[in-house]
Design an enzyme around this catalytic site. Structure first.
Site, short mmCIF file in Angstrom:
data_model
loop_
_atom_site.label_atom_id
_atom_site.label_comp_id
_atom_site.label_asym_id
_atom_site.label_seq_id
_atom_site.Cartn_x
_atom_site.Cartn_y
_atom_site.Cartn_z
N SER A 125 16.46 -17.29 28.40
CA SER A 125 15.62 -16.76 27.42
C SER A 125 15.81 -15.36 27.33
O SER A 125 16.00 -14.66 28.32
CB SER A 125 14.24 -17.17 27.61
OG SER A 125 13.39 -16.33 27.04
N TYR A 140 6.36 -17.09 33.28
CA TYR A 140 7.43 -17.55 32.46
C TYR A 140 8.66 -16.51 32.45
O TYR A 140 9.90 -16.94 33.02
CB TYR A 140 7.00 -17.90 31.09
CG TYR A 140 8.13 -18.06 30.05
CD1 TYR A 140 8.38 -19.42 29.85
CD2 TYR A 140 8.81 -17.09 29.37
CE1 TYR A 140 9.39 -20.12 29.10
CE2 TYR A 140 9.76 -17.85 28.38
CZ TYR A 140 10.08 -18.81 28.52
OH TYR A 140 11.14 -19.60 27.48
#
Length: 686
Positions: A563, A576
């Site tokens: 990501s 996350y």
């Protein structure tokens, strides 16, 4: 569509759907009828016959070659025939006839005429079937085939000695049919059967009569154990042990079978195979090779056979397989050199297509899953043929020189050259985690579209099955259930991949989730869950996949869907972002460690993928929308507006990056992270 053509297609589909009648893409059928010539307005007699490379079970009108019967039969006058004397015909003269079939074609389109077209056109019957049933080939490949044919059928079915498929074989069969008006068909030595009839129904009835009569004879007169007694210690392993052993052997075998060119694998542990490899006579019979041309074109002249019991230690077994493989390659080169002439096509590869492992089963290999599977199915047919022939006589296939003539036939070489260029990911087996939705689903679809076999892994079994079904049948995609946080489940899922396709070449670590909370609200459970799924899950999948890839010795690709948050420090995202940073560094660590095995490890860093995302649909979208103070339905637009390109990132964009990284164009790239974020300056790699 002409009524006779309708009847032909219906008959073909029925015959092709029955494995006792013929095998996949084996045999051909035909019909003759008179139509009006659209040019002259007069009558013209036509032949419709299954075209080259088609399959009876799925035959449609487009798969038929259409020829003018008068022109086809006029070829008799230009062919240097031996009038059925049995004397050899110059194979080069045989080959001259095939291009002439194109000058007999009628109308536009239609399939290319096959080598068996003459058989159908020269026999004076409205409908003709040429099939490869196990029972019929058992008689055809028996040492006393002519005598057995007479004993089984009397004068209703006649014997035609072995002749390589072609124009002369058509002349031979036509001559027998003319001289024996009472006959309904023939047994073709070493090959199969041909039957005929005045109507489609009669032709089909005659074909089935020959097959069923032959099978009944074998059942009534055959010896109970034609392959001999079971060898001590060679009995099949229990099912779970057998499949575990197969999964351990498959990657090594696939690597060996891919020495000349990459192959996809298939595994069979049917009772037919397990009984054969347990019996005393299986090594000698396997060494004789298959008989029917359709069989050995797909299985090669003979299989590679392991000569150890299934309980032998695994390291010893693997060492022995490597020794046998080296010997097989030497033997195959010697076979080629014994029979090749100055104008023979180059040797196509010396690796086995079939590997028999006592107590475990059979591994078959091909340029794609369907080819590998069909090769295995054909060898099962060959085992059935051996059993039938040995039960009433002695199995006596056509000799090696004849097999070589067909395997390296110029016409077979031309057929291979007509095959379309392989897709970029052809022969590669991909394992995609989180494949049931979003980025995983899009990636699975893209990799399959580029030629890969795809294993769709997801903890949601229904979602994985849905995506696999969207992609296609089991020759293209299979679904497995996998919780990536569980090492045992991961190993089980990758074993399933190995048994489905022979190994694994390309892994996409995509499984993920997210919980958006401020630091002070983030619980240990929140932290552990996200790290278990993404950091630990990627580690477990990569570790198990690396074991398989190193055993194969074929290199490989591991791609992490990380990501932009692995670099970009956004608010309310500590668990996350940290898990994604862990994944990002795994890319670098594994690239450094696995490069010596030819395994490349790269990553993709997307921005938030809202549309089609399982993560966003599961609550993450609402949480992130609240953080940024926008309506959830506008979140994708919000993300797009903060990028340099002002474009929303979709699952397909991430899938595109995975393909580029694994297609071979970046063959010298490893340890790279590719941003797919439409330009987020704060996430630029430094």
């Amino acid at each position: 569509m002409h009524s006779e053509v309708q009847a032909l297609i219906a008959r073909s589909n029925r015959l092709g759907a029955d494995p006792t009648t013929t095998n996949y893409a084996g045999g051909n059928t035909s019909a003759k009828a008179q139509v009006t010539d659209p040019v002259t307005g007069g009558p013209v007699d036509l032949l419709w016959v299954k075209g080259s490379g088609g399959d009876l079970g799925t035959l449609t009108e487009a798969g038929l070659a259409v020829l003018r019967l008068d022109r086809l039969r006029a070829l008799v006058d230009v062919y240097p025939a031996d009038a059925g004397s049995g004397n050899p015909v110059d194979p080069e003269r045989e080959d001259e006839m095939v291009p002439l079939l194109d000058y007999c074609r009628h109308g536009r389109g239609g399939a290319a005429p096959s080598i068996d077209t003459a058989m159908h056109g020269l026999v004076d019957a409205a409908h003709v079937d040429h099939l490869h049933p196990d029972a019929g080939i058992a008689v055809a490949a028996a040492a006393d085939g002519p005598e057995l044919t007479k004993e089984i059928f009397g004068d209703r079915v006649l014997w035609v000695p072995w002749r390589r498929p072609g124009f002369q074989l058509g002349l031979d069969i036509a001559a027998v049919a003319r001289a024996n008006p009472q006959a309904i068909g023939v047994i073709l030595g070493g090959h199969g059967i041909t039957a005929w009839g005045a109507t489609s129904e009669e032709c089909e009835r005659h074909s089935l009569e020959i097959i069923r009569t032959a099978q009944s004879y074998l059942d009534e007169h055959g010896r109970a154990e034609p392959f001999g007694p079971v060898i001590d210690g060679y009995a099949p392993l229990p099912p779970d042990e057998r499949r575990a052993r197969a999964a351990a052997l498959a990657p090594v075998l696939r690597g060996l079978a891919s020495t000349d060119r990459p192959q996809v694998g298939h595994f069979i542990d049917s009772d037919v195979v397990l009984d054969f490899v347990a019996r005393e006579r299986h090594p000698a019979l396997a060494a004789l090779g298959t008989s029917c041309p359709d069989h050995f074109l797909r299985t090669k002249v003979r299989p590679m056979v392991l000569d150890l019991p299934p309980t032998a230690p695994l390291p010893e077994t693997l060492d022995r397989l490597r020794e046998l493989h080296a010997a097989y390659r030497d033997d195959y080169r010697a076979y080629y050199e014994r029979h090749a002439t100055s104008d023979s096509p180059p040797m196509r590869g010396a690796d086995p297509a079939i590997v028999l492992v006592p107590g475990v089963g059979m591994f078959s290999f091909g340029a794609n899953k369907q080819t590998a599977r069909v090769a295995g199915e054909f060898y099962v047919n060959a085992v059935n043929v051996m059993r039938g022939a040995e039960s009433v006589s002695r199995y006596a296939p056509i000799d090696e020189a004849e097999k070589f003539r067909i395997e390296y036939w110029a016409l077979e070489e031309a057929k291979l050259k007509r095959l379309p260029k392989p897709k970029p990911l052809a022969t590669r087996v991909a394992f995609v985690t989180g494949g049931g939705s979003g980025i995983g689903r899009a990636t699975a679809h893209r990799l399959a579209a580029e030629g890969a076999c795809v294993v769709v892994a997801d903890r949601d079994a229904e979602a994985a099955a849905t995506v696999a079904a969207e992609i296609g049948g089991a020759d293209v995609a299979v679904a497995v259930t996998a919780d990536v946080t569980d090492g045992t489940a991961v190993a089980r899922a990758l074993r399933a991949a190995v048994l489905a396709f022979g190994g694994v070449d390309l892994v996409v670590n995509n499984a993920g989730l997210s919980i958006s909370k401020p630091l002070l609200e983030t619980t240990e459970a929140d932290w552990d869950l996200q790290h278990d799924v993404m950091a630990k899950g990627s580690f477990l999948v990569s570790r198990e996949a690396a074991r398989i890839m190193t055993a194969q010795g074929m290199g490989g690709d591991i791609v992490y869907i990380s990501s932009k948050n692995s670099l970009f420090a956004g608010p309310n995202n500590v668990a996350y972002g940290a898990a994604k940073a862990d994944q990002a560094h795994q890319v670098r660590l594994l690239a450094a460690e696995l490069g010596g095995h030819g395994i490349r490890v790269n990553g993709v860093n997307p921005d938030g993928v809202v549309r089609g995302s399982g993560i966003f649909a599961g609550g993450w979208g609402a949480q992130r929308a609240a953080v940024y103070g926008v309506p959830e339905e506008k979140l994708g637009e919000f993300y797009a507006q903060r990028t340099l390109l002002k474009r929303e990132v979709l699952p397909e964009h991430v899938a595109n990056a995975v393909f580029v990284l694994t297609s071979g164009e970046l063959s010298h790239t490893t340890g790279l992270h590719v941003p797919v974020d439409a330009g987020v300056a704060a996430a630029f790699l430094r």
